[in-house]
Design an enzyme around this catalytic site. Structure first.
Site, PDB file in Angstrom:
ATOM      1  N   ARG A  51       0.851  -1.181   0.000  1.00 38.62           N
ATOM      2  CA  ARG A  51       0.000   0.000   0.000  1.00 38.62           C
ATOM      3  C   ARG A  51       0.887   1.230   0.000  1.00 38.62           C
ATOM      4  NH1 ARG A  51       2.076   2.090   3.622  1.00 38.62           N
ATOM      5  NH2 ARG A  51       0.868   3.952   3.301  1.00 38.62           N
ATOM      6  N   GLY A  52       0.219   2.389  -0.125  1.00 39.16           N
ATOM      7  CA  GLY A  52       0.978   3.638  -0.258  1.00 39.16           C
ATOM      8  C   GLY A  52       1.065   3.961  -1.741  1.00 39.16           C
ATOM      9  N   ALA A  53       0.844   5.238  -2.064  1.00 39.09           N
ATOM     10  CA  ALA A  53       0.683   5.634  -3.469  1.00 39.09           C
ATOM     11  C   ALA A  53       1.793   5.124  -4.390  1.00 39.09           C
ATOM     12  CB  ALA A  53       0.605   7.154  -3.544  1.00 39.09           C
ATOM     13  N   ARG A  91      -7.332  -0.496  -7.067  1.00 38.36           N
ATOM     14  CA  ARG A  91      -7.612   0.619  -6.149  1.00 38.36           C
ATOM     15  C   ARG A  91      -7.771   1.892  -6.994  1.00 38.36           C
ATOM     16  NH1 ARG A  91      -4.100   1.122  -0.884  1.00 38.36           N
ATOM     17  NH2 ARG A  91      -5.896   2.400  -0.330  1.00 38.36           N
ATOM     18  N   GLN A 193      -2.024   3.293   9.750  1.00 42.73           N
ATOM     19  CA  GLN A 193      -0.735   3.272   9.042  1.00 42.73           C
ATOM     20  C   GLN A 193       0.331   4.099   9.758  1.00 42.73           C
ATOM     21  OE1 GLN A 193      -3.721   3.718   7.572  1.00 42.73           O
ATOM     22  NE2 GLN A 193      -3.722   3.063   5.436  1.00 42.73           N
ATOM     23  N   ASP A 234      -1.912  11.100  -2.683  1.00 38.33           N
ATOM     24  CA  ASP A 234      -2.291   9.988  -3.555  1.00 38.33           C
ATOM     25  C   ASP A 234      -2.603  10.466  -4.967  1.00 38.33           C
ATOM     26  OD1 ASP A 234      -2.952   9.076  -0.647  1.00 38.33           O
ATOM     27  OD2 ASP A 234      -2.672   7.292  -1.883  1.00 38.33           O
ATOM     28  N   ASN A 244      -5.349  12.898  -0.158  1.00 43.06           N
ATOM     29  CA  ASN A 244      -4.445  12.137   0.718  1.00 43.06           C
ATOM     30  C   ASN A 244      -5.294  11.442   1.779  1.00 43.06           C
ATOM     31  OD1 ASN A 244      -1.676  11.400   1.383  1.00 43.06           O
ATOM     32  ND2 ASN A 244      -1.987  12.547   3.267  1.00 43.06           N
ATOM     33  N   LYS A 245      -4.643  10.658   2.593  1.00 45.67           N
ATOM     34  CA  LYS A 245      -5.340   9.842   3.598  1.00 45.67           C
ATOM     35  C   LYS A 245      -6.389  10.645   4.377  1.00 45.67           C
ATOM     36  CE  LYS A 245      -4.889   6.308   4.107  1.00 45.67           C
ATOM     37  NZ  LYS A 245      -5.779   5.484   3.247  1.00 45.67           N
TER      38      LYS A 245
HETATM   39  O1  MRU Z   1      -4.540   3.625   1.786  1.00 41.42           O
HETATM   40  P1  MRU Z   1      -3.063   3.706   1.733  1.00 41.42           P
HETATM   41  O2  MRU Z   1      -2.374   3.260   2.968  1.00 41.42           O
HETATM   42  O3  MRU Z   1      -2.499   3.071   0.496  1.00 41.42           O
HETATM   43  O4  MRU Z   1      -2.843   5.258   1.625  1.00 41.42           O
HETATM   44  C1  MRU Z   1      -1.809   5.821   0.991  1.00 41.42           C
HETATM   45  C2  MRU Z   1      -1.086   6.646   1.912  1.00 41.42           C
HETATM   46  O5  MRU Z   1      -0.299   6.126   2.663  1.00 41.42           O
HETATM   47  C3  MRU Z   1      -1.273   8.052   1.920  1.00 41.42           C
HETATM   48  O6  MRU Z   1      -2.424   8.655   1.848  1.00 41.42           O
HETATM   49  C4  MRU Z   1       0.003   8.751   1.810  1.00 41.42           C
HETATM   50  O7  MRU Z   1       0.071   9.879   2.502  1.00 41.42           O
HETATM   51  C5  MRU Z   1       0.471   8.875   0.413  1.00 41.42           C
HETATM   52  S1  MRU Z   1       1.493   7.545   0.004  1.00 41.42           S
HETATM   53  C6  MRU Z   1       3.015   8.205  -0.456  1.00 41.42           C
END
Ligand code: MRU
Length: 350
Positions: A51-53, A91, A193, A234, A244-245
């Protein structure tokens, strides 16, 4: 980055398999998961083993390469087209996922050796991301003064971007260059996270941190405890709005109100000029179970899932929110720091 003295990336490809650090097990267990074909890599993205962009971008690129390797000669075109659609359906929000799948697909399709070209292009994206993250760190480090207290949300470290990360990369560099830094880590419900992954990363690097409940940010900023807030992204729209999250938006409002500089760190591959504003960015919604149940280590030392609310309650689980550009002081990219303005974004990407 190093784990117990050994160098790791968050995700990599060897032969026809994709290997990734199983993020759902961290920080309690450190295991490598092997996805043997593109469908297994898709499943790993969907279930957030990776996970993570950035990391889902690399996973999508590698999955595309796996599909090229697996495609039967007699239905090659059909197979890879279908695989691309499946990869893109894993996703919806992180722009890097679409960027990487498309880039591998296009490059390999026009090559005379498509299978080889697909693997090479996917590897190239991962290698580039390492360098890009490092440069984001260099630019971001210029914003960090000795003794700074930094707040971050979610995990935008090396687990989220093959190596170094985005929001955490400047912090790693500041620490490495001898500056004293302290990190306030938002726990980031519902999947935690921050509490699980960002805390784990910082501990590995010997950077002091504390985890705070998501709803404590305003109080800390009000007390003058936060010098700067840096988060990842993201997807970034043409006008500078940032997805973003979930929870990022309210932090940004509070930061502006209380005069705390609020920065977003992201590579240029996270910008999507097809989205005129944040309202055009698709926001992922996941199962209500992620809110109703929490997973953690039981007293017996096993990973356990427990209900943390009134039984049979309903919950909503939007994964991301949109922070309008006006709340963001700057976007730290591999090409420099810009204000979130359409003309500057277009200039940066051209
Ligand atoms: O749902 P996730 O854990 O895949 O979310 C992504 C993230 O961790 C973020 O929103 C983050 O800040 C960007 S990832 C570099």
């Amino acid at each position: 980055m190093k784990v117990k003295g050994k160098d790791y990336r968050a995700i990599w490809m060897e032969g026809s398999s994709v290997f990734l650090i199983e993020q759902n097990l961290l920080p309690f267990d450190f295991k490598i998961y092997e996805a043997k074909n593109y469908l297994e890599t898709c499943q790993a993205i969907k279930t957030m083993k990776v996970r993570g962009a950035g990391a889902v971008g690399e996973a999508a690129g590698f999955a595309m390469a796996q599909a090229f390797l697996e495609a039967p000669e007699d239905s090659f075109g059909e197979y890879i087209e279908k695989a691309k659609k499946e990869i893109e359906a894993t996703r919806p929000t992180a722009q890097n996922l679409f960027y990487a799948a498309k880039r591998v697909f296009k490059t390999a399709k026009k090559s005379i050796e498509p299978r080889k070209a697909a693997v090479a292009e996917a590897q190239k994206i991962a290698d580039e991301d390492v360098e890009i993250s490092r440069r984001i760190g260099e630019y971001g480090n210029e914003l960090i003064k000795d003794g700074f207290n930094i707040e971050t949300h979610c995990n935008a470290g090396w687990l989220a971007f093959v190596d170094y990360g985005t929001a955490l990369s400047p912090i790693y560099l500041a620490h490495k260059s001898g500056k004293k830094v302290f990190v306030y880590v938002d726990e980031t419900r519902p999947r935690n996270q921050g509490a699980r992954l960002t805390a784990w990363e910082l501990k590995n690097e010997g950077i002091p941190y504390v985890i705070l409940p998501d709803n404590a940010g305003a109080y800390l900023m009000f007390q003058g405890k936060i010098d700067i807030m840096i988060v990842g992204a993201d997807r970034i729209a043409r006008n500078g709005d940032v997805a973003n999250k979930i929870g990022t938006f309210e932090k940004a409002i509070v930061a502006k109100e209380l005069g705390v500089p609020f920065y977003v760190a992201a590579p240029t591959s996270t910008f999507d000029l097809n989205c005129n504003s944040g309202r055009d960015i698709p926001i992922e919604e996941r199962s209500e179970d992620e809110v109703l149940y929490q997973t953690g280590l039981s007293e017996q030392g096993n990973l356990a899932k427990i209900l943390v609310c009134l039984p049979h309650s309903k919950a909503i689980n939007p994964l991301f929110d949109i922070t309008p550009a006006k709340y963001i002081n700057g976007i730290i990219t591999e090409k420099g720091i810009i204000q979130p303005r359409e003309d500057l974004i277009i200039g940066l990407l051209s």
